[in-house]
Structures are given as structure tokens and as C-alpha cells.
Design a protein around this motif. Structure first.
Motif, PDB file in Angstrom:
ATOM      1  N   UNK A  14      43.501  64.609  10.797  1.00 17.60           N
ATOM      2  CA  UNK A  14      42.539  65.500  11.441  1.00 17.60           C
ATOM      3  C   UNK A  14      41.496  64.718  12.236  1.00 17.60           C
ATOM      4  N   UNK A  15      41.136  63.540  11.747  1.00 11.70           N
ATOM      5  CA  UNK A  15      40.194  62.707  12.498  1.00 11.70           C
ATOM      6  C   UNK A  15      40.787  62.318  13.845  1.00 11.70           C
ATOM      7  N   UNK A  16      42.055  61.939  13.841  1.00  9.81           N
ATOM      8  CA  UNK A  16      42.731  61.615  15.095  1.00  9.81           C
ATOM      9  C   UNK A  16      42.847  62.826  15.994  1.00  9.81           C
ATOM     10  N   UNK A  17      43.119  63.976  15.403  1.00 10.27           N
ATOM     11  CA  UNK A  17      43.228  65.208  16.185  1.00 10.27           C
ATOM     12  C   UNK A  17      41.877  65.617  16.757  1.00 10.27           C
ATOM     13  N   UNK A  18      40.795  65.348  16.033  1.00 12.17           N
ATOM     14  CA  UNK A  18      39.459  65.626  16.553  1.00 12.17           C
ATOM     15  C   UNK A  18      39.209  64.813  17.806  1.00 12.17           C
ATOM     16  N   UNK A  19      39.552  63.546  17.751  1.00 14.90           N
ATOM     17  CA  UNK A  19      39.390  62.678  18.922  1.00 14.90           C
ATOM     18  C   UNK A  19      40.248  63.190  20.075  1.00 14.90           C
ATOM     19  N   UNK A  20      41.483  63.582  19.786  1.00 10.97           N
ATOM     20  CA  UNK A  20      42.373  64.109  20.817  1.00 10.97           C
ATOM     21  C   UNK A  20      41.785  65.372  21.446  1.00 10.97           C
ATOM     22  N   UNK A  21      41.283  66.287  20.625  1.00 17.30           N
ATOM     23  CA  UNK A  21      40.710  67.526  21.150  1.00 17.30           C
ATOM     24  C   UNK A  21      39.471  67.257  22.000  1.00 17.30           C
ATOM     25  N   UNK A  22      38.648  66.285  21.558  1.00 16.65           N
ATOM     26  CA  UNK A  22      37.438  65.956  22.322  1.00 16.65           C
ATOM     27  C   UNK A  22      37.810  65.419  23.705  1.00 16.65           C
ATOM     28  N   UNK A  23      38.775  64.505  23.758  1.00 15.52           N
ATOM     29  CA  UNK A  23      39.147  63.946  25.055  1.00 15.52           C
ATOM     30  C   UNK A  23      39.869  64.987  25.912  1.00 15.52           C
ATOM     31  N   UNK A  24      40.606  65.884  25.292  1.00 16.14           N
ATOM     32  CA  UNK A  24      41.238  66.974  26.031  1.00 16.14           C
ATOM     33  C   UNK A  24      40.163  67.869  26.650  1.00 16.14           C
ATOM     34  N   UNK A  25      39.131  68.151  25.877  1.00 13.33           N
ATOM     35  CA  UNK A  25      38.004  68.929  26.378  1.00 13.33           C
ATOM     36  C   UNK A  25      37.319  68.199  27.539  1.00 13.33           C
ATOM     37  N   UNK A  26      37.120  66.902  27.381  1.00 14.80           N
ATOM     38  CA  UNK A  26      36.483  66.101  28.426  1.00 14.80           C
ATOM     39  C   UNK A  26      37.299  66.108  29.715  1.00 14.80           C
ATOM     40  N   UNK A  27      38.598  65.882  29.604  1.00 13.50           N
ATOM     41  CA  UNK A  27      39.423  65.844  30.816  1.00 13.50           C
ATOM     42  C   UNK A  27      39.484  67.218  31.483  1.00 13.50           C
ATOM     43  N   UNK A  28      39.497  68.277  30.691  1.00 17.45           N
ATOM     44  CA  UNK A  28      39.494  69.622  31.280  1.00 17.45           C
ATOM     45  C   UNK A  28      38.186  69.882  32.011  1.00 17.45           C
ATOM     46  N   UNK A  29      37.074  69.453  31.431  1.00 21.60           N
ATOM     47  CA  UNK A  29      35.771  69.638  32.086  1.00 21.60           C
ATOM     48  C   UNK A  29      35.698  68.821  33.382  1.00 21.60           C
ATOM     49  N   UNK A  30      36.190  67.587  33.357  1.00 18.22           N
ATOM     50  CA  UNK A  30      36.185  66.761  34.569  1.00 18.22           C
ATOM     51  C   UNK A  30      37.112  67.366  35.619  1.00 18.22           C
ATOM     52  N   UNK A  31      38.247  67.897  35.200  1.00 18.19           N
ATOM     53  CA  UNK A  31      39.159  68.554  36.132  1.00 18.19           C
ATOM     54  C   UNK A  31      38.489  69.770  36.755  1.00 18.19           C
ATOM     55  N   UNK A  32      37.779  70.539  35.944  1.00 17.60           N
ATOM     56  CA  UNK A  32      37.029  71.691  36.457  1.00 17.60           C
ATOM     57  C   UNK A  32      36.034  71.239  37.518  1.00 17.60           C
ATOM     58  N   UNK A  33      35.296  70.184  37.230  1.00 17.24           N
ATOM     59  CA  UNK A  33      34.318  69.656  38.185  1.00 17.24           C
ATOM     60  C   UNK A  33      35.017  69.171  39.463  1.00 17.24           C
ATOM     61  N   UNK A  34      36.138  68.478  39.308  1.00 15.19           N
ATOM     62  CA  UNK A  34      36.875  67.991  40.475  1.00 15.19           C
ATOM     63  C   UNK A  34      37.358  69.122  41.362  1.00 15.19           C
ATOM     64  N   UNK A  35      37.884  70.171  40.758  1.00 14.95           N
ATOM     65  CA  UNK A  35      38.364  71.314  41.541  1.00 14.95           C
ATOM     66  C   UNK A  35      37.196  72.037  42.199  1.00 14.95           C
ATOM     67  N   UNK A  36      36.091  72.204  41.458  1.00 13.57           N
ATOM     68  CA  UNK A  36      34.916  72.868  42.034  1.00 13.57           C
ATOM     69  C   UNK A  36      34.397  72.094  43.244  1.00 13.57           C
ATOM     70  N   UNK A  37      34.322  70.783  43.137  1.00 11.26           N
ATOM     71  CA  UNK A  37      33.879  69.969  44.279  1.00 11.26           C
ATOM     72  C   UNK A  37      34.871  70.063  45.433  1.00 11.26           C
ATOM     73  N   UNK A  38      36.153  70.049  45.119  1.00 11.55           N
ATOM     74  CA  UNK A  38      37.171  70.139  46.167  1.00 11.55           C
ATOM     75  C   UNK A  38      37.079  71.469  46.905  1.00 11.55           C
ATOM     76  N   UNK A  39      36.771  72.529  46.176  1.00 11.86           N
ATOM     77  CA  UNK A  39      36.657  73.844  46.801  1.00 11.86           C
ATOM     78  C   UNK A  39      35.424  73.950  47.696  1.00 11.86           C
TER      79      UNK A  39
END
Length: 181
Positions: free
Chosen positions: A51-76
């Protein structure tokens, strides 16, 4: 493949992604945040390495999704920012590689019966030495196994004690360590 495509698009594409991708990503970020918080709480409650490893995975997944959101918003927004989406994709690739290496390293140490850190060994020595009748801790060897540790501890007691008394002190040490958790 995503590495190659994000670099290729960064160098050659000048169009922004579709607007609906922001809505999808906003929902994804919200769900990932809920899942991350739930798994983080369960990981803390159980001290489970998976679960500790999965927590880290979920956090980085959240981070990459947020950065992707920002990238798309800037691109638009346009105005030369169309490549922000591709830069965010490249960032996501980098985070994925980092996660893979980190999780592989953690699994590697777990499977090789890694020794605990010096703080754990120090605490074990302190608990054992504080048991009444213990004169010294001669040796302490430990290795991690799953969520716990295998331990070989040599406890010195007064040489004038009977074997039974020394044996009882050994059991007291064992109980003190098990009670400490």
C-alpha cells in the motif's frame, strides 16, 4: 512510444488538443485525489509495504494528471503555447520512468531481505537492554521479511544466574520486543 511521440509532436505540431480533454482530465484528477487519500490512510493504518508503494504511485499519477491538465489548458490558450501539451506528456514519461526505477529498487531491497535502518536497530537494542536482568546486548542481527523482521539477538546476563533465570530473562526480552510492536 509515448516518449517518441511527445518529442515528435513538440518539434513539429502546432495545434492544440481538443477542449473536452480538460473536462475528462478534471474528472480524472478529482477521482485520483480521492483514491490517493483513501490509500494513504489505509497505508498508514496497516504499515503495508504494498500500500505504501501504491500510495506513491497514486500520488505521482495525480501529479502527472494535474501537469497534463495544465499543459492542455496552456495549449488551448494558444499564442505559441500549443506545445505545452507535448511538454506535459514528456514530463509524464519522465515521471513514469522515475516511478518504475523507484518501485523496482524498493522491490529489489524487499526481496533481498534488506537490513533495517540504524534507527530500528538502535530502538531494538534500547528495548532489549532496558529489560531487568540484561547486562548487555552482545549481537543483534536483523533482516526484513514482509512486514516484519527476523532477529537474532544475543543477550548477556549475570554469569551467577541459573540457566533457568537467564532463560526467563531471554523470554522477558522477547515479550518486551513483541509488545513494542
Amino acid at each position: 512510444m509515448l516518449w517518441y511521440q511527445s518529442i515528435r509532436d513538440f518539434l513539429h505540431r502546432n495545434t492544440a488538443p481538443a477542449l473536452f480533454t480538460l473536462v475528462v482530465l478534471l474528472l480524472a484528477v478529482a477521482v485520483k485525489l480521492i483514491v490517493f487519500r483513501y490509500i494513504r490512510v489505509k497505508s498508514a493504518e496497516t504499515s503495508n509495504a504494498v500500500l505504501k508503494g501504491e500510495t506513491f504511485h497514486q500520488w505521482t499519477d495525480l501529479l502527472t494528471s494535474a501537469v497534463t491538465f495544465l499543459g492542455i489548458a496552456l495549449a488551448l490558450l494558444g499564442h505559441g503555447l500549443e506545445r505545452a501539451d507535448d511538454a506535459a506528456a514528456f514530463f509524464g514519461c519522465a515521471v513514469t520512468v522515475y516511478n518504475g526505477v523507484k518501485l523496482m529498487k524498493s522491490a529489489w531491497h524487499e526481496n533481498l531481505d534488506e537490513a533495517p535502518d540504524s534507527f530500528v536497530r538502535r530502538d531494538i537494542r534500547h528495548i532489549a537492554a532496558s529489560v531487568r536482568g540484561v547486562r548487555a546486548i552482545e549481537k543483534l542481527r536483523m533482516k526484513k521479511s514482509g512486514d516484519g523482521y527476523y532477529m537474532d539477538i544475543h543477550v548477556q546476563v549475570d554469569a551467577k544466574l541459573t540457566v533457568e533465570e537467564g532463560h526467563n530473562i531471554g523470554h522477558d526480552v522477547q515479550h518486551a520486543l513483541l509488545d513494542a510492536g
